[in-house]
Write an enzyme that holds these catalytic residues in place. Structure first.
Site, short mmCIF file in Angstrom:
data_model
loop_
_atom_site.label_atom_id
_atom_site.label_comp_id
_atom_site.label_asym_id
_atom_site.label_seq_id
_atom_site.Cartn_x
_atom_site.Cartn_y
_atom_site.Cartn_z
N SER A 136 -21.00 53.23 -98.48
CA SER A 136 -21.49 54.08 -97.39
C SER A 136 -22.98 54.35 -97.62
O SER A 136 -23.45 54.28 -98.76
CB SER A 136 -20.74 55.41 -97.40
N TYR A 163 -18.08 63.44 -102.04
CA TYR A 163 -17.94 62.22 -101.24
C TYR A 163 -19.08 61.26 -101.58
O TYR A 163 -18.84 60.06 -101.83
CB TYR A 163 -17.91 62.54 -99.73
#
Ligand code: NDP
Ligand code: 8X3
Length: 258
Positions: free
Chosen positions: A145, A158
């Protein structure tokens, strides 16, 4: 015989779009996720549309035993896996470090990091064997990501889990070089899938806000890019690829019109 791709997190979002793309391009597809009904629906859809072979495998990537058991007992005709796509993952919550939930942290680390490790370790013998048997390099695609490139406020664990995916992709590339396995890390920016609904635990208003005022990536954009990474000549590997919508520069800069 059609080549085989093994996709984690195929019940939704990127994973489902990649399953459709690879099936449309003539691959046989192993689709995995926890929601078995969705896997069965997708199996039926892909078989009908593309006349391709599809094997649904339901397991939780956090469960080491279940991951190894599912992969070690793959039927003989499904063992010649050429491509593994480590896509299953999630964000749970978006909170300041001091206010975040320990359970959310555990879930993200257990899924995004440990789950990816378990699946990769379990499948590696098959990927190595595939290369020995066919001479075609196997490939691992890890879905990272932009959150694994720049840390943003309230992204803490995250982001850390996606930094780990970035580091592990580099590590795999080095350690698996002697098996000629291509390792490609794809790092998407914001994409409209079930990701934000999951992150905000079903709060659709909060989730919708993430995608307001600009055109986010679609799951099919990521699937097209993943497919492209698998179409290169045998001697070419895309190692690391960041992909965002035109409205996004990185984790911090997003141009919204409203
Ligand atoms: P979705 O929520 O739409 O899909 C997530 C998939 O992961 C589902 O199929 C889900 O299946 C699976 N999954 C989650 N937890 C587990 C688990 N414990 N065991 C097995 N499967 C699991 O999100 P996306 O498609 O957007 O996300 C896919 C990947 O892309 C994730 O790794 C995410 O972090 C990453 N990503 C997403 C971005 C975005 O903006 N959407 C941007 C950058 C990266 P099931 O619930 O059935 O188990
Ligand atoms: C998902 C994209 O920006 O919400 O990985 O972290 S972001």
């Amino acid at each position: 015989m059609s080549p085989i791709v093994f996709i984690t997190g195929a019940t939704s979002g990127f994973g489902k779009a990649m399953a459709c793309k690879f099936a449309a391009e003539g691959f046989d597809v192993i689709i995995t996720g926890r929601r078995n009904e969705r896997l069965e629906e997708l199996q039926e859809e892909l078989c009908k549309k593309f006349n391709t072979a599809v094997l649904p495998l339901s397991f939780d990537v956090q469960d080491k035993q279940s991951v190894f058991q599912s992969i070690e007992t793959l039927p003989e005709k499904w063992r010649n896996v050429r491509i593994l796509i480590n896509n299953a993952g999630l964000a749970a919550g978006r909170d300041f470090f001091d206010e975040a939930s320990l359970d959310d942290w555990d879930t993200m680390i257990d899924t995004n990091v440990k789950g990816l490790l378990y699946v990769t370790k379990a499948l590696l013998p098959l990927l190595i064997e595939q290369f020995k048997a066919t001479g075609t390099p196997s490939q691992i695609i890890n879905i990272g990501s932009t959150a694994g490139k720049e840390v943003y406020e309230k992204g803490n664990v995250y982001c850390a889990s996606k930094y780990a995916v970035n580091a592990l992709s580099q590590a795999m590339r080095i350690d698996l070089l002697r098996h000629q396995i291509k390792v490609t890390a794809i790092h998407p920016g914001a994409a409209e899938t079930e990701f934000s609904i999951v992150r905000f635990k079903g709060d659709a208003t909060q989730a919708d806000k993430v995608y307001e005022g600009y055109q986010a990536l679609k799951a099919t954009d990521v699937a097209d890019v993943a497919w492209y990474c698998c179409t290169l000549p045998l001697h070419v590997c895309i190692n690391d690829l960041v992909l965002t919508s035109t409205a996004q520069a990185n984790s911090y800069y997003l141009h919204k019109t409203t």
